[in-house]
Write a protein that holds these residues in place. Structure first.
Motif, short mmCIF file in Angstrom:
data_model
loop_
_atom_site.label_atom_id
_atom_site.label_comp_id
_atom_site.label_asym_id
_atom_site.label_seq_id
_atom_site.Cartn_x
_atom_site.Cartn_y
_atom_site.Cartn_z
N LEU A 1 -30.92 22.63 -32.01
CA LEU A 1 -30.15 23.30 -32.92
C LEU A 1 -29.93 24.66 -32.67
N LYS A 2 -28.42 24.75 -32.66
CA LYS A 2 -27.99 26.09 -32.17
C LYS A 2 -27.15 27.11 -32.91
N GLY A 3 -27.42 28.39 -32.84
CA GLY A 3 -26.74 29.44 -33.56
C GLY A 3 -25.67 29.55 -32.57
N PRO A 4 -24.56 30.41 -33.36
CA PRO A 4 -23.49 30.73 -32.31
C PRO A 4 -23.66 32.00 -31.32
N VAL A 5 -23.09 31.91 -30.42
CA VAL A 5 -23.21 32.75 -29.17
C VAL A 5 -21.81 33.41 -28.99
N THR A 6 -21.81 34.73 -28.88
CA THR A 6 -20.80 35.70 -28.39
C THR A 6 -20.14 35.27 -27.23
N THR A 7 -18.73 35.36 -27.18
CA THR A 7 -17.97 35.32 -25.90
C THR A 7 -17.35 36.45 -25.79
N VAL B 1 -20.35 30.60 -22.93
CA VAL B 1 -21.76 30.00 -22.55
C VAL B 1 -21.63 28.64 -23.51
N ASN B 2 -20.75 28.60 -24.49
CA ASN B 2 -20.69 27.41 -25.38
C ASN B 2 -20.00 26.19 -24.42
N VAL B 3 -18.87 26.72 -24.06
CA VAL B 3 -18.06 25.90 -22.83
C VAL B 3 -19.04 25.50 -21.71
N LEU C 1 -15.44 28.77 -42.96
CA LEU C 1 -16.34 28.70 -42.06
C LEU C 1 -17.80 28.59 -42.47
N GLY C 2 -17.98 29.22 -43.85
CA GLY C 2 -19.37 29.15 -44.28
C GLY C 2 -20.01 27.72 -44.49
N VAL C 3 -19.04 26.81 -44.63
CA VAL C 3 -19.65 25.39 -44.95
C VAL C 3 -19.38 24.17 -44.23
N GLY D 1 -18.44 31.31 -35.59
CA GLY D 1 -19.13 32.09 -34.44
C GLY D 1 -19.97 32.95 -34.89
N SER D 2 -20.06 33.99 -34.05
CA SER D 2 -21.29 34.88 -34.25
C SER D 2 -20.87 36.04 -35.36
N ALA D 3 -19.84 36.02 -35.88
CA ALA D 3 -19.42 37.13 -36.63
C ALA D 3 -19.98 38.35 -36.64
N ILE E 1 -24.06 36.66 -44.50
CA ILE E 1 -23.51 35.66 -44.06
C ILE E 1 -23.76 34.49 -44.67
N ASN E 2 -22.99 33.31 -44.87
CA ASN E 2 -23.40 32.22 -45.44
C ASN E 2 -24.06 31.21 -44.50
N PRO E 3 -25.35 30.69 -44.71
CA PRO E 3 -25.97 29.93 -43.83
C PRO E 3 -25.78 28.38 -43.97
P1 NAD Z 1 -16.36 33.88 -36.35
O1 NAD Z 1 -16.54 32.56 -36.74
O2 NAD Z 1 -17.59 34.35 -35.64
O3 NAD Z 1 -15.89 34.82 -37.72
C1 NAD Z 1 -14.71 34.94 -38.08
C2 NAD Z 1 -14.78 35.42 -39.46
O4 NAD Z 1 -15.31 34.07 -40.31
C3 NAD Z 1 -15.89 36.27 -39.98
O5 NAD Z 1 -15.53 37.75 -39.53
C4 NAD Z 1 -16.37 36.13 -41.24
O6 NAD Z 1 -15.20 36.51 -42.11
C5 NAD Z 1 -16.07 34.53 -41.39
N1 NAD Z 1 -17.19 33.82 -41.10
C6 NAD Z 1 -17.74 33.18 -40.03
N2 NAD Z 1 -18.85 32.51 -40.20
C7 NAD Z 1 -19.21 32.72 -41.47
C8 NAD Z 1 -20.24 32.51 -42.43
N3 NAD Z 1 -21.49 31.49 -41.88
N4 NAD Z 1 -20.54 32.67 -43.87
C9 NAD Z 1 -19.42 33.39 -44.16
N5 NAD Z 1 -18.26 33.80 -43.59
C10 NAD Z 1 -18.23 33.64 -42.05
O7 NAD Z 1 -15.11 34.03 -35.22
P2 NAD Z 1 -14.52 35.19 -34.37
O8 NAD Z 1 -14.85 36.44 -35.09
O9 NAD Z 1 -13.27 34.55 -33.97
O10 NAD Z 1 -15.74 35.09 -33.12
C11 NAD Z 1 -16.69 35.87 -33.04
C12 NAD Z 1 -17.69 35.40 -31.62
O11 NAD Z 1 -18.15 34.09 -31.85
C13 NAD Z 1 -16.48 35.51 -30.39
O12 NAD Z 1 -17.29 36.08 -29.42
C14 NAD Z 1 -16.46 33.88 -30.27
O13 NAD Z 1 -16.31 33.75 -28.87
C15 NAD Z 1 -17.84 33.25 -30.68
N6 NAD Z 1 -17.85 32.07 -31.14
C16 NAD Z 1 -19.05 30.98 -30.75
C17 NAD Z 1 -19.06 29.86 -31.18
C18 NAD Z 1 -20.09 29.10 -30.95
O14 NAD Z 1 -21.26 29.81 -30.42
N7 NAD Z 1 -20.07 27.97 -30.83
C19 NAD Z 1 -18.00 29.32 -32.12
C20 NAD Z 1 -16.75 30.24 -32.35
C21 NAD Z 1 -16.91 31.36 -31.91
#
Ligand code: NAD
Length: 360
Positions: A66-72, A81-83, A261-263, A281-283, A292-294
Motif C-alpha cells: 500500500l503506497k502513498g504518493p511520492v514527489t518527483t 520513483v514511481n516510474v 482526485l480525492g475519490v 500525487g503528493s499535493a 486532504i481527502n483520504p
Molecule cells: P497532485 O495530485 O499531487 O495534486 C494536484 C491537486 O489536486 C492538489 O493541489 C489538490 O488540489 C488536488 N488533490 C490531489 N489529491 C487530493 C486529495 N486526496 N484530496 C483533495 N484534493 C486533492 O498533483 P501535482 O500537484 O501535479 O503533483 C504533485 C507531486 O506528486 C509531483 O511531484 C508529482 O510528480 C507527484 N505525483 C506522484 C504520484 C504518485 O506517487 N503515484 C502521482 C501523481 C503525481
C-alpha cells in the motif's frame, strides 16, 4: 490469518492519507502486519537512495504493498520513483477505476469507467537525450542519415517506445479484467493516425487480441476525440485501455468526471506483485494540514482487500465510504467545491467517520 503488507507512507500528504487508510483497514477486524519502508526524498535522506533495495526487497517478499504518493521534482532532479518502481517490479498494468458515488461533486451520474494504463514503456521508458550533449548530437546525425529528417540542434529528445509484447500484455489484461468483472466493452485509445509505428502497433495488436474475446465488444478511438467524448457523455465508456502517457492523462480526466482526485483509487499490477496507490500525487501545498481527502487512498485499500480475497470487508469499507459521501457531513473541502463557507472536516475526521459507519 495476518497479512504481511509493505507500507510506503510516501511524502507530502502521503503519510496522512496512508495513516487514514491503515486505520480504516484495521477497523475491519482483519489483521495486518505493516512493514514500513521508504521511497523518494525521505529515503534519500535516510538511506542515500530514492528507491532503496530494502524497499524493493520488502515488496518482492510480501507481494502486496500500500503506497502513498511520492514527489518527483519537475524538470530537473531525480527521476520518478514511481516510474522506477513500476519498471523494477514489472508492474505493467495500472488500474484506475473511476465511478460516481452519489453525493460526490460531479456533473454526471452513473459513470463507471475503468482505465487500464500500460505502465512500463511509451514516453515513460526513461530514454531521454538532453539538449546539447554529445549523445544527442550523435542521435541527431543518425536520424538525419536514417530518415532524412532534420532535428534542430537545440532539441531535447524523449523516445516513445511501444512494443508488441507490452501492448499484447496490457490489452490482454484489459480483456481478462473485463471478463472477470462482467464488463461489456473495451475501448483502446491511441493516436495511430499520426504515430503509425508506435500507436499503430499498439492498435494493430489490440485488434488482434480482441479476436480472442468475442463475447466482449471492442472499439478504438483517437485519444483527443476520446477526451472530448468523455467530458460530454462519459456513461457509454466501460473499460479503457491506453498506452502509458495517454493513460496517465485520461485517468486524471476521468477522476475529474467523478468528483476529483480525492475519490479515485488505483493499483499497479504485475503477474505476482500488486502495489495499491491513489491516482493523485503528493499535493505538497497541503502537507501536514489535515486537509486532504483520504478516500482515494482508502478506496485503494478496498482494491487491496479484493486482491487479498477479503471481498466482504472490501464491500463493507466501500459502502462506508459511499455512506459518508452521501451524508456529506464529514467530508473534506474538495467534496464541496462550489459552496462558499461549506462545512467541511479534515483528513483524520473523514477516517473516523468511515470507521464509525463501518461499525454501525
Ligand atoms: P497532485 O495530485 O499531487 O495534486 C494536484 C491537486 O489536486 C492538489 O493541489 C489538490 O488540489 C488536488 N488533490 C490531489 N489529491 C487530493 C486529495 N486526496 N484530496 C483533495 N484534493 C486533492 O498533483 P501535482 O500537484 O501535479 O503533483 C504533485 C507531486 O506528486 C509531483 O511531484 C508529482 O510528480 C507527484 N505525483 C506522484 C504520484 C504518485 O506517487 N503515484 C502521482 C501523481 C503525481
Amino acid at each position: 490469518m495476518t497479512y504481511n503488507i509493505t507500507l510506503i507512507p510516501g511524502d507530502g500528504i502521503g503519510p496522512e492519507v496512508t495513516e487514514a487508510a491503515k486505520r480504516v483497514l484495521e477497523a475491519t477486524g482483519i489483521a495486518f502486519n505493516w512493514e514500513v519502508v521508504y521511497a523518494g526524498a525521505d529515503a534519500q535522506e535516510r538511506f542515500g537512495a530514492v528507491l532503496p533495495d530494502s524497499t524493493l526487497a520488502s515488496i518482492r517478499k510480501n507481494k502486496v504493498a500500500l503506497k502513498g504518493p511520492v514527489t518527483t521534482p519537475v524538470g530537473s532532479g531525480f527521476r520518478s520513483v514511481n516510474v522506477a518502481l513500476r519498471k523494477e517490479l514489472d508492474l505493467y498494468a495500472c488500474l484506475r477505476p473511476c465511478k460516481t458515488y452519489p453525493g460526490a461533486p460531479s456533473m454526471f451520474k452513473n459513470v463507471d469507467i475503468v482505465v487500464v494504463r500500460e505502465n512500463t514503456e511509451d514516453l515513460y521508458s526513461g530514454i531521454e537525450f538532453e539538449k546539447g550533449t554529445p549523445e544527442t548530437l550523435k542521435l541527431r546525425r543518425l536520424i538525419a542519415k536514417a530518415t532524412g529528417n532534420k532535428v534542430n540542434t537545440d532539441s531535447g529528445i524523449s523516445l516513445k517506445v511501444i512494443s508488441e509484447t507490452a501492448s499484447r500484455r496490457i490489452v490482454k489484461f484489459a480483456f481478462d479484467y473485463a471478463q472477470a468483472h462482467h464488463r461489456k466493452k473495451v475501448t483502446a485509445g491511441h493516436k495511430a493516425n499520426i504515430l503509425k509505428f508506435s500507436d499503430g502497433l499498439f492498435l494493430a495488436t489490440a485488434r488482434e487480441v480482441a479476436k480472442d474475446y468475442p463475447d466482449i465488444e471492442f472499439n478504438d478511438i483517437i485519444v483527443d476525440n476520446l477526451c472530448m467524448q468523455l467530458v460530454r457523455r462519459p456513461q457509454p465508456f466501460d473499460v479503457l485501455v491506453l498506452p502509458n502517457l495517454y493513460g496517465d492523462i485520461v485517468s486524471d480526466l476521468c477522476a475529474g468526471l467523478v468528483g476529483g482526485l480525492g475519490v479515485t483509487p488505483g493499483a499497479n499490477l504485475g503477474d505476482d506483485i500488486a502495489v495499491f496507490e491513489p491516482t493523485h500525487g503528493s499535493a505538497p501545498k497541503y502537507t501536514g494540514k489535515n486537509k486532504i481527502n483520504p478516500m482515494a487512498m482508502i478506496l485503494s485499500g478496498v482494491m487491496m482487500l479484493r486482491h487479498l480475497g477479503e471481498t466482504k470487508a472490501a464491500e463493507q469499507v466501500e459502502n462506508a465510504v459511499a455512506g459518508v459521501i452521501a451524508e456529506g457531513k464529514n467530508v473534506t473541502y474538495d467534496m464541496k467545491p462550489n459552496i462558499p463557507d461549506a462545512q467541511v472536516v479534515g483528513t483524520s475526521q473523514v477516517a473516523e467517520a468511515i470507521i464509525k459507519k463501518l461499525r454501525s
